[in-house]
Design a protein around this motif. Structure first.
Motif, PDB file in Angstrom:
ATOM      1  N   LEU A   1     -15.176 -13.289   0.733  1.00 47.42           N
ATOM      2  CA  LEU A   1     -14.322 -13.037   1.895  1.00 47.42           C
ATOM      3  C   LEU A   1     -13.971 -14.341   2.617  1.00 47.42           C
ATOM      4  N   GLU A   2     -14.946 -15.232   2.724  1.00 48.91           N
ATOM      5  CA  GLU A   2     -14.678 -16.521   3.366  1.00 48.91           C
ATOM      6  C   GLU A   2     -13.660 -17.324   2.563  1.00 48.91           C
ATOM      7  N   ASN A   3     -13.736 -17.256   1.244  1.00 42.94           N
ATOM      8  CA  ASN A   3     -12.745 -17.928   0.408  1.00 42.94           C
ATOM      9  C   ASN A   3     -11.347 -17.340   0.590  1.00 42.94           C
ATOM     10  N   LEU A   4     -11.300 -16.093   1.007  1.00 46.80           N
ATOM     11  CA  LEU A   4     -10.016 -15.433   1.268  1.00 46.80           C
ATOM     12  C   LEU A   4      -9.535 -15.633   2.701  1.00 46.80           C
ATOM     13  N   GLY A   5     -10.264 -16.431   3.482  1.00 43.03           N
ATOM     14  CA  GLY A   5      -9.838 -16.754   4.840  1.00 43.03           C
ATOM     15  C   GLY A   5     -10.455 -15.916   5.929  1.00 43.03           C
ATOM     16  N   PHE A   6     -11.421 -15.065   5.592  1.00 48.33           N
ATOM     17  CA  PHE A   6     -12.078 -14.237   6.606  1.00 48.33           C
ATOM     18  C   PHE A   6     -13.029 -15.093   7.449  1.00 48.33           C
TER      19      PHE A   6
ATOM     20  N   VAL B   1       0.837  -1.202   0.000  1.00 40.56           N
ATOM     21  CA  VAL B   1       0.000   0.000   0.000  1.00 40.56           C
ATOM     22  C   VAL B   1       0.868   1.248   0.000  1.00 40.56           C
ATOM     23  N   ASP B   2       0.294   2.338  -0.533  1.00 41.07           N
ATOM     24  CA  ASP B   2       0.966   3.627  -0.466  1.00 41.07           C
ATOM     25  C   ASP B   2       0.624   4.316   0.856  1.00 41.07           C
ATOM     26  N   ILE B   3       0.996   5.559   0.993  1.00 41.18           N
ATOM     27  CA  ILE B   3       0.814   6.264   2.260  1.00 41.18           C
ATOM     28  C   ILE B   3      -0.663   6.473   2.589  1.00 41.18           C
ATOM     29  N   HIS B   4      -1.533   6.439   1.563  1.00 47.48           N
ATOM     30  CA  HIS B   4      -2.972   6.590   1.783  1.00 47.48           C
ATOM     31  C   HIS B   4      -3.646   5.275   2.149  1.00 47.48           C
ATOM     32  N   GLY B   5      -2.909   4.173   2.025  1.00 41.39           N
ATOM     33  CA  GLY B   5      -3.513   2.866   2.250  1.00 41.39           C
ATOM     34  C   GLY B   5      -4.109   2.271   0.993  1.00 41.39           C
ATOM     35  N   GLU B   6      -3.872   2.912  -0.166  1.00 33.84           N
ATOM     36  CA  GLU B   6      -4.378   2.393  -1.434  1.00 33.84           C
ATOM     37  C   GLU B   6      -3.500   1.230  -1.887  1.00 33.84           C
ATOM     38  N   PRO B   7      -4.114   0.090  -2.242  1.00 39.20           N
ATOM     39  CA  PRO B   7      -3.310  -1.068  -2.642  1.00 39.20           C
ATOM     40  C   PRO B   7      -2.656  -0.868  -3.998  1.00 39.20           C
ATOM     41  N   LYS B   8      -1.426  -1.289  -4.088  1.00 40.72           N
ATOM     42  CA  LYS B   8      -0.637  -1.297  -5.320  1.00 40.72           C
ATOM     43  C   LYS B   8      -0.138  -2.717  -5.535  1.00 40.72           C
ATOM     44  N   ASN B   9       0.211  -3.048  -6.770  1.00 40.06           N
ATOM     45  CA  ASN B   9       0.724  -4.401  -6.978  1.00 40.06           C
ATOM     46  C   ASN B   9       1.561  -4.513  -8.232  1.00 40.06           C
ATOM     47  N   ILE B  10       2.391  -5.538  -8.251  1.00 41.92           N
ATOM     48  CA  ILE B  10       3.099  -5.968  -9.449  1.00 41.92           C
ATOM     49  C   ILE B  10       2.661  -7.405  -9.715  1.00 41.92           C
TER      50      ILE B  10
ATOM     51  N   THR C   1      -5.325  -7.731  10.795  1.00 39.78           N
ATOM     52  CA  THR C   1      -6.562  -6.981  10.621  1.00 39.78           C
ATOM     53  C   THR C   1      -6.397  -5.872   9.598  1.00 39.78           C
ATOM     54  N   ALA C   2      -5.278  -5.156   9.638  1.00 42.54           N
ATOM     55  CA  ALA C   2      -5.034  -4.110   8.643  1.00 42.54           C
ATOM     56  C   ALA C   2      -4.960  -4.706   7.241  1.00 42.54           C
ATOM     57  N   ASP C   3      -4.278  -5.846   7.109  1.00 46.69           N
ATOM     58  CA  ASP C   3      -4.264  -6.560   5.825  1.00 46.69           C
ATOM     59  C   ASP C   3      -5.697  -6.852   5.379  1.00 46.69           C
ATOM     60  N   SER C   4      -6.518  -7.290   6.331  1.00 41.77           N
ATOM     61  CA  SER C   4      -7.895  -7.669   6.017  1.00 41.77           C
ATOM     62  C   SER C   4      -8.724  -6.479   5.556  1.00 41.77           C
ATOM     63  N   VAL C   5      -8.507  -5.312   6.163  1.00 43.95           N
ATOM     64  CA  VAL C   5      -9.261  -4.120   5.755  1.00 43.95           C
ATOM     65  C   VAL C   5      -8.967  -3.776   4.301  1.00 43.95           C
ATOM     66  N   VAL C   6      -7.689  -3.828   3.925  1.00 39.74           N
ATOM     67  CA  VAL C   6      -7.307  -3.532   2.538  1.00 39.74           C
ATOM     68  C   VAL C   6      -7.945  -4.552   1.593  1.00 39.74           C
ATOM     69  N   THR C   7      -7.861  -5.837   1.947  1.00 37.32           N
ATOM     70  CA  THR C   7      -8.460  -6.898   1.131  1.00 37.32           C
ATOM     71  C   THR C   7      -9.977  -6.750   1.063  1.00 37.32           C
ATOM     72  N   PHE C   8     -10.587  -6.420   2.179  1.00 40.08           N
ATOM     73  CA  PHE C   8     -12.036  -6.216   2.291  1.00 40.08           C
ATOM     74  C   PHE C   8     -12.497  -5.162   1.292  1.00 40.08           C
ATOM     75  N   LYS C   9     -11.831  -4.020   1.265  1.00 44.25           N
ATOM     76  CA  LYS C   9     -12.230  -2.929   0.380  1.00 44.25           C
ATOM     77  C   LYS C   9     -12.054  -3.311  -1.090  1.00 44.25           C
ATOM     78  N   THR C  10     -10.942  -3.966  -1.403  1.00 45.31           N
ATOM     79  CA  THR C  10     -10.703  -4.398  -2.776  1.00 45.31           C
ATOM     80  C   THR C  10     -11.770  -5.386  -3.229  1.00 45.31           C
ATOM     81  N   THR C  11     -12.089  -6.342  -2.378  1.00 47.58           N
ATOM     82  CA  THR C  11     -13.089  -7.364  -2.696  1.00 47.58           C
ATOM     83  C   THR C  11     -14.440  -6.732  -2.996  1.00 47.58           C
ATOM     84  N   ILE C  12     -14.883  -5.847  -2.141  1.00 46.63           N
ATOM     85  CA  ILE C  12     -16.202  -5.239  -2.292  1.00 46.63           C
ATOM     86  C   ILE C  12     -16.267  -4.358  -3.539  1.00 46.63           C
TER      87      ILE C  12
END
Length: 446
Positions: free
Chosen positions: A179-184, A24-33, A210-221
């Motif tokens: 989310l359950e498939n992602l381990g939530f 994530v960047d400083i805003h918490g926005e997910p980035k990836n390669i 939990t912080a990892d989960s919040v980022v994943t949660f937002k991306t999923t939704i």
């Protein structure tokens, strides 16, 4: 997965063809390669090397990271987070793994938000044998496009409504399954107060997970909504006149493997540690919100009315205070900080909340008496008489508080603190100098 070998087996078993190395960047926005998994012995050797040592990338274009003259950086995957993305094709699946950011010298990058939280947690563990657990409640809106091309709430339902009023049942069900498939561990889902507003609750965990989960949660939704021709937004206040979206954060600290907030013999059955932690949160609340409520729009939610958590006080059952202690006791004893909203970077938000609470514990602060009356119904004069202050009224005022807070500055570290202040002040200046539709309608006739 705890080893490269286990990760390799998982990738092969699930026919993974791409791995997204995510941060994530400083805003918490997910980035990836996206790394392509190659066939054959040479491909397996290369994959093993990348999973073990990491992947190089250019950090100069990531906001809040580094300048162009020192741009080479390394993504080191946390293999425990490797997971197939359930919304991608299953025959040639895509996985993601969350990464920590390192410099090319092999040191953790001080501007990495995830690394910032891990650093504060490591210090807490070293000094007090402490662990930090967080259970957030991020709310969000599901929107549809109307005939004019505007995004509006996708249904007209209210709190806990059922179908057919609640038009979000189907999309929430898909979100829960993904989310359950992602381990939530999903605990509940329901319609929220405002039209088109929803909440999906998942079980608390240690702060990094939990912080990892919040980022994943937002991306999923956001992804699942887009697939349905809808839009999901975690904007704190997308519409005037109805409730905004918060992210209440339930939290507790454990010391030497034991819960520290419960004391059966104490008043309210809350320990001195808990009371000091609450006092620390209240003492730093005006600065904390610069990080937990980090956008101009955040302060359109943090206004009196609409059940907004603006009142710097604590209570037991009373939800009009900024800190509440839910009813469960024993191991379930926790506090709820109600100010944060889901636009925040969860890694940085959890960092400053922990730092503030621990400052209260270290200084042995005593929490003021709880306010069990409805603060929303009080006049400003009544609140003043009770000694109840409010959080800053806008982002700039919150940033000014944060700039003068040495405890939170130290927790964030020099790099993140300075970049966060600079970026957010620029955001405020952009807003301050913009001319809005409201101003045009109000003043063009002059």
């Amino acid at each position: 997965m705890n080893s490269v070998e286990q990760a390799m087996d998982y990738i092969k078993t699930n026919n993974v063809k791409f791995i997204r190395f995510q941060f994530v960047d400083i805003h918490g926005e997910p980035k990836n390669i996206a790394y392509p998994v190659k066939a054959g012995a040479a491909g397996e050797e290369e994959l093993y090397d990348v999973l073990e040592k990491g992947l190089y990338f250019d950090g100069s274009s990531i906001e809040g990271f580094v300048s162009i003259e020192s741009s080479d950086m390394m993504l080191k995957p946390d293999l425990k987070t490797l997971s197939v993305l359930p919304w991608r094709p299953t025959e040639k699946s895509v996985a993601r793994v969350i990464c920590d950011v390192y410099t090319t010298t092999g040191k953790p990058f001080e501007g990495d938000p995830r690394g910032c939280l891990k650093r504060v947690l490591a210090k807490f563990d070293e000094e007090l044998g402490g662990e930090f657990f967080v259970g957030p409640e991020p709310e969000f809106f599901i929107l549809k496009e109307d005939a004019c091309g505007s995004w509006v709430p996708a249904d007209d339902a209210g709190y806990f409504d059922l179908e057919p009023l609640d038009g979000g049942c189907d999309i929430r069900r898909k979100i829960v399954f993904a989310l359950e498939n992602l381990g939530f561990h999903v605990e509940a889902s329901h319609h929220e107060v405002a039209e088109g507003q929803h909440e999906v609750d998942f079980k608390f965990a240690d702060a990094v997970k939990t912080a990892d989960s919040v980022v994943t949660f937002k991306t999923t939704i956001k992804t699942l909504a887009a697939q349905e021709g809808l839009k999901a937004t975690f904007m704190p206040k997308p519409f005037f006149g109805i409730n905004g979206s918060g992210m209440h954060c339930h939290q507790s600290i454990w010391l030497n493997g034991e819960p520290s907030f419960y004391d059966e013999s104490a008043q309210y059955q809350l320990s001195e540690t808990c009371m000091s932690y609450v006092a620390g949160i209240l003492d730093h609340a005006k600065s904390i919100v610069a990080v937990t409520n980090p956008t101009v729009n955040s302060y359109k939610r943090l206004v009196p009315g609409y059940e907004a958590p603006v009142n710097i006080a604590w209570a037991n059952a009373n939800r009009s205070a900024i800190v509440r202690v839910p009813a469960p006791r024993g191991k379930g004893t926790r506090i709820e900080f109600r100010a944060p909203d889901p636009s925040c970077n969860p890694y940085l938000a959890f960092t400053v909340m922990l730092a503030a609470g621990l400052d209260g514990v270290k200084r042995k602060l005593s929490a003021i008496d709880p306010v069990e009356k409805n603060i929303f119904a009080m006049s400003e004069a009544q609140k003043k008489a009770e000694g109840i202050e409010s959080v800053p009224a806008n982002l700039k005022a919150a940033l000014d508080e944060l700039e003068n807070n040495s405890v939170l500055k130290d927790a964030l570290g020099k790099h993140i603190f300075e970049n966060f202040i600079e970026i957010k002040n620029a955001e405020w200046d952009s807003f301050r100098t913009s001319v809005t539709d409201w101003e045009t309608k109000q003043y063009l006739k002059i």
